[in-house]
Design a protein around this motif. Structure first.
Motif, mmCIF file in Angstrom:
data_model
loop_
_atom_site.group_PDB
_atom_site.id
_atom_site.type_symbol
_atom_site.label_atom_id
_atom_site.label_comp_id
_atom_site.label_asym_id
_atom_site.label_seq_id
_atom_site.Cartn_x
_atom_site.Cartn_y
_atom_site.Cartn_z
ATOM 1 N N CYS A 924 0.828 -1.215 0.000
ATOM 2 C CA CYS A 924 0.000 0.000 0.000
ATOM 3 C C CYS A 924 0.858 1.259 0.000
ATOM 4 O O CYS A 924 0.523 2.261 -0.641
ATOM 5 C CB CYS A 924 -0.936 -0.005 1.203
ATOM 6 N N ILE A 925 1.969 1.210 0.717
ATOM 7 C CA ILE A 925 2.898 2.353 0.712
ATOM 8 C C ILE A 925 3.436 2.584 -0.697
ATOM 9 O O ILE A 925 3.505 3.721 -1.179
ATOM 10 C CB ILE A 925 4.053 2.109 1.703
ATOM 11 N N ASN A 926 3.807 1.499 -1.367
ATOM 12 C CA ASN A 926 4.340 1.617 -2.734
ATOM 13 C C ASN A 926 3.284 2.131 -3.705
ATOM 14 O O ASN A 926 3.591 2.906 -4.619
ATOM 15 C CB ASN A 926 4.887 0.274 -3.206
ATOM 16 N N LEU A 927 2.042 1.685 -3.536
ATOM 17 C CA LEU A 927 0.972 2.159 -4.413
ATOM 18 C C LEU A 927 0.741 3.656 -4.240
ATOM 19 O O LEU A 927 0.312 4.333 -5.178
ATOM 20 C CB LEU A 927 -0.326 1.410 -4.111
ATOM 21 N N SER A 928 1.037 4.170 -3.074
ATOM 22 C CA SER A 928 0.798 5.585 -2.795
ATOM 23 C C SER A 928 1.876 6.493 -3.363
ATOM 24 O O SER A 928 1.761 7.714 -3.280
ATOM 25 C CB SER A 928 0.708 5.810 -1.273
ATOM 26 N N LYS A 929 2.913 5.915 -3.935
ATOM 27 C CA LYS A 929 4.043 6.721 -4.425
ATOM 28 C C LYS A 929 3.888 7.151 -5.872
ATOM 29 O O LYS A 929 4.777 7.796 -6.419
ATOM 30 C CB LYS A 929 5.346 5.922 -4.275
ATOM 31 N N SER A 930 2.807 6.791 -6.525
ATOM 32 C CA SER A 930 2.632 7.096 -7.941
ATOM 33 C C SER A 930 2.539 8.597 -8.157
ATOM 34 O O SER A 930 2.077 9.345 -7.293
ATOM 35 C CB SER A 930 1.383 6.414 -8.477
ATOM 36 N N GLY A 931 2.972 9.040 -9.348
ATOM 37 C CA GLY A 931 2.987 10.466 -9.663
ATOM 38 C C GLY A 931 1.660 10.922 -10.247
ATOM 39 O O GLY A 931 0.644 10.987 -9.574
ATOM 40 N N GLY A 967 7.654 5.218 6.033
ATOM 41 C CA GLY A 967 6.969 5.260 4.738
ATOM 42 C C GLY A 967 5.477 5.447 4.849
ATOM 43 O O GLY A 967 4.828 5.879 3.886
ATOM 44 N N SER A 968 4.896 5.145 6.015
ATOM 45 C CA SER A 968 3.441 5.269 6.183
ATOM 46 C C SER A 968 3.008 6.704 6.439
ATOM 47 O O SER A 968 1.838 7.045 6.217
ATOM 48 C CB SER A 968 2.979 4.395 7.358
ATOM 49 N N ILE A 969 3.918 7.533 6.886
ATOM 50 C CA ILE A 969 3.537 8.873 7.334
ATOM 51 C C ILE A 969 3.022 9.735 6.193
ATOM 52 O O ILE A 969 1.956 10.357 6.296
ATOM 53 C CB ILE A 969 4.735 9.543 8.044
#
Length: 1184
Positions: A924-931, A967-969
């Motif tokens: 979920c953290i990685n999914l939130s990094k999209s531009g 990474g969750s913050i």
């Protein structure tokens, strides 16, 4: 004659024991004795045994002999290492020379066994022994080369021979054992040492191992007596061995070092390239007086090279053609020096060998290599055409572009050659040839050849395939307007050229008989795998022919007469009784009308998958009597292939809106003996899968099956039956390993259709519980049944890539299992202006009481306890990990289902720890990094952020890794900041931020560093009381961060906190949090002085003390104590509020613990003690 080999194995065991003890000479003697006994006394025989026993016995003998020879070589190498410390004598070198023939014989014996090993253990042993033999023979040859060069006691050709064999053995070993670290390391050592010796001895580059191998080939041509009337010469078997060894080395070198190998072939006017090409074509080159060997007495070959020699040569040419230099030379050489027609005829003759089923593996490899050669030539030809079009775009218009297309279609490799080879291979009865034909067709039709190179394993980054350097996005942005216009014109012209080339190639193939061959082969095949491949490629053909810019007339007919001609040519075929035998190749079908119906139905299916927009025209105009012919196929009880084609068509038609009503009206769901049930409950999996896929798409169960448990059980049995492992299918897939076939994302195989049906059924509560607790699947990999849930999880763990539709269906099933029907209904109404209850009331209007009762009985009931139970089982079977596996390369639709599953599973507090362990938090953290995100992807990210919030509300941050914690913050803060997120999402995100902020100073720093103070202060103004309270608590937990003190030193911002603290009657929790913050920050003198200047501070202190809420009183007394300790204005404020008098009265009232009888609970008693003590302290500090 000894039939029991146990005696030999006992001697070998003695040798092994001696070797382990370090007695090398004794071990060597034992191995030599065992080899002698084996050679003298044991004859490989199958007399008195069954075929299986004889085969097993033969394998054991050959492998035992090879093992003994390998062990003997190991002992000699060990002795060499020992003596190397002293001096190397000639005796051990002679031993090396003596063992080489034994090693050669052992390897040849293993190769001649052929076929498959009797057991898997024997197969693994064979591979291990072969690997060791090749490695040790390579070492022996290399040591002989080094020793001979050092002592100058061998000729240059002998040195080259040893070095070549050493490298060739290692490269052959790595071809089937690519991860062998010893072989990789030793190959580097051999290359390095060979280079050193070449430099030290001043050896010419023309005397390199590869050059020497080419010279050796040429020398063999000079031997033997030639027939004066023929170019054919006769050679001995030793010469053929020389051919094979040289060609093997050339091929291995090209695979290992393509650039240098290619340059060597092109040296001296491409002498090596011409030589190898002529051998590959079987003497068809007719250039430079090169002759082709013939071996009398071997494989009864009378003319042309034996298959093994020709195959190796063809593989060399095909491998060299990966490099653009060689492919460019080859195409030019064929056009200028050879007769192009002869070259095409030679290739056609080679591919025609596919008709001869008696050919051995060498012949099969020869055909494969020839097809591979043509495919690589096509790729390089298309790349050159694209470059020319791009570079000459300024001088080219559409007419010139079309003229270039026509000219290039006749150049090598011509459209005629490609079409002939493709059709010839398709007509073969061997699967591998037919699949190679489909690969050839795919490459011929592909618009951008660079896509094929980039996706292929043979891609070599050192090779420049295209001379056009594509600008990066950054370079495009920096272009001047004129440059940008010129660049866009070049790209547009190239894209048009590519599209038109693909269309022309597709038309040529269809018009010149290729389409008919492909349709016939698809219909005549009993294998569903092959039939599906035909459907895929026919659909791609029509897609290439179809011009998207082509309009439709008023009758819905495309105004593209070429397309009309091709399509109508299939649908308007008239069956003729005299042509039954010619049309029908299936023995069990004798109805030519049925055969033609199958052809039309298969063609229509392909069009629906390839160009769905043509569906309405196909069914209403082009295919006359479509419904009656489809019904005939679907009703053919005794012809499974016809039913399978009909089911495939039903699935394709149900996929598109324009044709869905047509297929829906063609079936009778309610009929017990209807067509639909015949297809759905047919014993054949392919028929079932097509009907199941159509059912899932049409949603027929909404009308008649949703309330019938019996029907649901029947459908579930169909779905689970389709999920059963298909050993035959797996074997077929393995046999085509390495042949990459294009498949559209919207095409489903039987297994995929089973999952698709299951994804539809999973919306029913009864089926959910069956999937979790009941339904099982018979598995060949396990002795007992496994549950459907286990099967789905196993599917996501597969090393092979699963299709996008399959990913979506699996994710959809998981998402359905972890939610109740009522929750799904509420989610559907979230964006509507009406609630579910209001909708139900509107639906009930006009219904009788009896009808309402029936509706209530049909209602699907799913309790929260049942959902919780299912989620716990899912976590136990690693469903969270399976969902994580589905993310890689997933479409937005699949990702949406995955994060929905995450969010729903995270509602169960007991499994949150398991979810984190299985990678859900990190995912979920990685999914939130999209531009830059699309609207759909923004929803996915928001749901992933909400999942993070749910997971961290109750999770101890100390159990997280630093990466997870930090990474969750940012995702949590972004969720709070997002104006489209719901109040619930903001609230849970704020709770998680509060949890993380309380962990340590590092998390506080990270929250502040991500602009957390600004985001949290904004959330404090939310219209929702719970969000305001959570934001206030999160801010309070940032204390004692210096940035928060700096923030609160601003009087305007501090006023907000005073106002929140005063509002305890409306929002007690928020007031408590604000007071707690003020109590802590009032230790700072600047903040305390700012408080004294705020009008509301005095009333806030007074009212809070008088409210009687112990939690609030404790915090405000701490605040007062801090103010009083600062003195000055702060102390004056305390006196002005009357707090001192309140404290004196408070202490006097309860100084003797008079509050014990007030009936307080345990927690309140503690708070009472604390507040009394604080009051005493305030009184004591107030005294001068």
């Amino acid at each position: 004659m000894i039939r029991d080999i146990s005696t030999i194995e006992a001697i070998k065991a003695q040798g092994n024991d001696a070797f382990q003890k370090g007695h090398i000479s004794e071990a060597l003697q034992k191995y030599q004795l065992a080899i002698q006994r084996l050679s003298d006394n044991i004859q490989v025989t199958t007399a008195g045994r069954s075929d299986d026993q004889g085969n097993d016995y033969q394998f054991r003998i050959v492998i035992l002999k090879a093992t003994l020879v390998s062990n003997q070589a190991m002992c000699l190498l060990k002795q060499f290492n020992i003596k190397q410390q002293e001096s190397i004598d000639s005796e051990i070198m002679n031993s090396f020379l003596g063992i080489l023939p034994d090693m050669d014989e052992a390897l040849q014996s293993m190769d001649h066994l052929g076929g498959s090993c009797p057991t898997e253990d024997v197969s693994n042993t064979r591979k291990t022994v072969r690997s060791k033999l090749l490695y040790r023979r390579s070492k022996v040859n290399f040591l002989l080369a080094v020793h001979g060069k050092t002592n100058r006691n061998q000729s240059h050709s002998q040195w080259i021979q040893h070095v070549s064999k050493a490298q060739s053995d290692l490269q052959e070993l790595l071809s089937f054992d690519p991860d062998n670290k010893e072989a990789i390391s030793f190959l580097r050592q051999v290359k390095s040492k060979t280079g050193e010796m070449i430099r030290d001895e001043n050896i010419s580059s023309h005397s390199s191992p590869l050059s020497s191998a080419l010279i050796h080939l040429q020398e063999i041509y000079g031997k033997g007596d030639a027939d004066p009337k023929s170019r054919v010469k006769n050679f001995s078997s030793d010469d053929v061995v020389g051919f094979v060894e040289s060609l093997k080395y050339i091929h291995a070198t090209l695979l290992d070092d393509l650039s240098n190998g290619t340059r060597e072939l092109l040296r001296n006017d491409a002498m090596g390239g011409k030589l190898v090409l002529d051998i590959a074509l079987g003497g068809g080159g007719k250039d430079d007086g090169v002759v082709v060997p013939v071996v009398g007495g071997i494989n009864d070959v009378k003319e042309g090279p034996p298959p093994q020699v020709q195959t190796l040569a063809m593989q060399c040419v095909a491998s060299a053609c990966i490099h653009s230099l060689f492919s460019t030379w080859l195409m030019q050489y064929i056009q200028e020096r050879m007769k192009e027609k002869d070259f095409e005829d030679d290739l056609y003759r080679i591919v025609s060998m596919s008709d001869n089923s008696k050919h051995d593996s060498s012949a099969t490899d020869l055909v494969t290599a020839a097809m591979t050669l043509v495919m690589r030539l096509i790729i390089h030809k298309h790349i050159k055409e694209d470059d020319d079009c791009y570079n000459n775009a300024s001088d080219m218009d559409e007419s010139k572009s079309d003229e270039c297309l026509n000219q290039n279609s006749r150049r090598m490799p011509s459209s005629n050659l490609q079409n002939r080879l493709c059709c010839r291979a398709l007509e073969s009865n061997q699967k591998q040839y037919k699949l190679m034909a489909l690969n050839l067709l795919s490459i011929w039709l592909d618009q951008n050849p660079l896509n094929i190179i980039n996706s292929a394993k043979e891609n070599n980054n050192e090779i420049v395939y295209s001379k056009v350097k594509e600008p990066s996005e950054n370079e495009i942005r920096k272009m001047a307007p004129r440059q940008l216009a010129e660049y866009r014109k070049r790209v547009a012209m190239r894209n048009r050229y590519r599209q038109q080339r693909s269309r022309n190639n597709a038309i040529y193939f269809c018009v010149h008989g290729g389409l008919d061959v492909l349709i016939s082969k698809g219909v005549h095949s009993k294998e569903s795998f092959w039939r599906r491949e035909c459907i895929v490629h026919i659909g791609r053909l029509i897609k290439c022919v179809y011009d998207e810019a082509t309009p439709f007339d008023d009758d819905g007919v495309p105004v593209d007469y070429v397309l009309q001609k091709i399509v109508r040519g299939v649908f308007e075929q008239i069956p003729e009784q005299d042509n039954i035998k010619e049309i029908c190749e299936l023995d069990e079908i004798h109805d030519n009308k049925l055969i033609l119906g199958m052809k039309k139905c298969l063609f229509a299916t392909a069009i629906l998958y390839g160009v769905p927009s043509l569906g309405a025209w196909i069914l209403n105009k082009a295919w006359k009597n479509a419904k009656s012919e489809w019904t005939l196929l679907a009703s053919s009880d005794n012809v499974v292939i016809a039913m399978s084609i009909a089911a495939d068509f039903a699935s394709a038609a149900a996929n598109e809106k324009e044709t869905r009503s047509w297929i829906s009206s063609s079936v009778d769901v309610g009929s017990v003996d209807g067509i639909w049930r015949k297809l759905l409950y047919c014993n054949d999996h392919d028929v079932q899968s097509g009907a199941a896929s159509a059912m899932a798409k049409l949603g027929l169960s909404d009308k008649s099956l949703s309330s019938d448990e019996g029907e649901l059980i029947s459908l579930l049995q169909v779905a689970t039956g389709l999920l059963q492992e298909q050993e035959e299918h797996e074997a077929t897939k393995d046999s085509f390993d390495g042949l990459q076939l294009a498949r559209p994302d919207n095409y489903n195989a039987s297994f995929e259709r089973g999952v698709e049906l299951l994804s539809y059924l999973a919306s029913k509560t009864f089926v959910k519980n069956e999937i979790i607790h009941g339904a099982g699947i018979a598995s060949s990999s396990t002795p007992s049944e496994i549950s459907v849930l286990e099967k789905l999880v196993q599917l996501t763990q597969s090393k092979s890539t699963i299709s996008q539709p399959l990913k979506y269906s699996v994710a959809n099933i998981f998402a359905s299992l972890c939610v109740s029907v009522e929750t799904v209904r509420r989610e559907a109404f979230e964006s509507q202006e009406i609630t579910p209850e209001q909708y139900d009331e509107l639906q009930a209007i006009g219904k009788t009481e009896e009808e309402r009762k029936i509706d209530e009985l049909k209602r699907d009931i799913d309790s929260s306890d049942a959902v919780s139970s299912r989620i716990k089982v899912m976590a136990r079977y690693d469903v969270p990990q399976a969902l994580v596996n589905l993310i890689a390369g997933a479409t937005e639709g699949t990702l949406d289902q995955v994060v929905k599953s995450f969010s729903r599973i995270a509602c169960e507090e007991s499994v949150r720890g398991s979810m984190i362990q299985q990678g859900c938090l990190t995912a979920c953290i990685n999914l939130s990094k999209s531009g830059d995100l699309s609207i759909t992807y923004k929803k996915i990210v928001r749901l992933a952020q909400h999942t993070i919030a749910k997971l961290l509300v109750t999770t101890n941050p100390s159990l997280l890794s630093t990466t997870q914690c930090m990474g969750s913050i940012k995702p949590l803060l972004l969720l709070v900041k997002d104006h489209e997120s719901s109040d619930l999402q903001k609230f849970e995100a704020l709770l998680s931020i509060t949890n993380l902020a309380s962990f340590n100073h590092s998390t506080k720093d990270h929250i502040v560093g991500e602009n957390g103070i600004s985001i949290l202060s904004y959330a404090m103004f939310s219209n929702h009381d719970m969000v305001r309270r959570a934001a206030t608590e999160a801010m309070s937990n940032l204390i004692p961060h210096p940035k928060l003190f700096e923030y609160l030193r601003n009087q305007d911002k501090l006023k907000v906190w005073v106002a929140f603290a005063s509002d305890f009657e409306s929002n007690f929790e928020c007031s408590r949090a604000a007071l707690g913050c003020l109590a802590m920050v009032s230790q700072d003198l600047i903040v305390a002085n700012e408080l004294t200047m705020i009008d509301g501070t005095r009333s806030m202190i007074k009212n809070t003390l008088e409210c009687g809420r112990l939690e609030l009183m404790q915090r405000v007394l701490v605040l007062v104590l801090n103010l009083q300790e600062h003195g000055g204005k702060c102390k004056d404020l305390v006196l002005a509020t009357g707090t001192l008098l309140f404290c004196e009265a408070y202490v006097a009232s309860y100084q003797n613990e008079n509050y014990v009888d007030l009936g307080f609970c345990k927690d309140d008693m503690k708070l009472m003690e604390i507040t009394v003590d604080l009051a005493r302290e305030i009184i004591s500090t107030a005294k001068p």
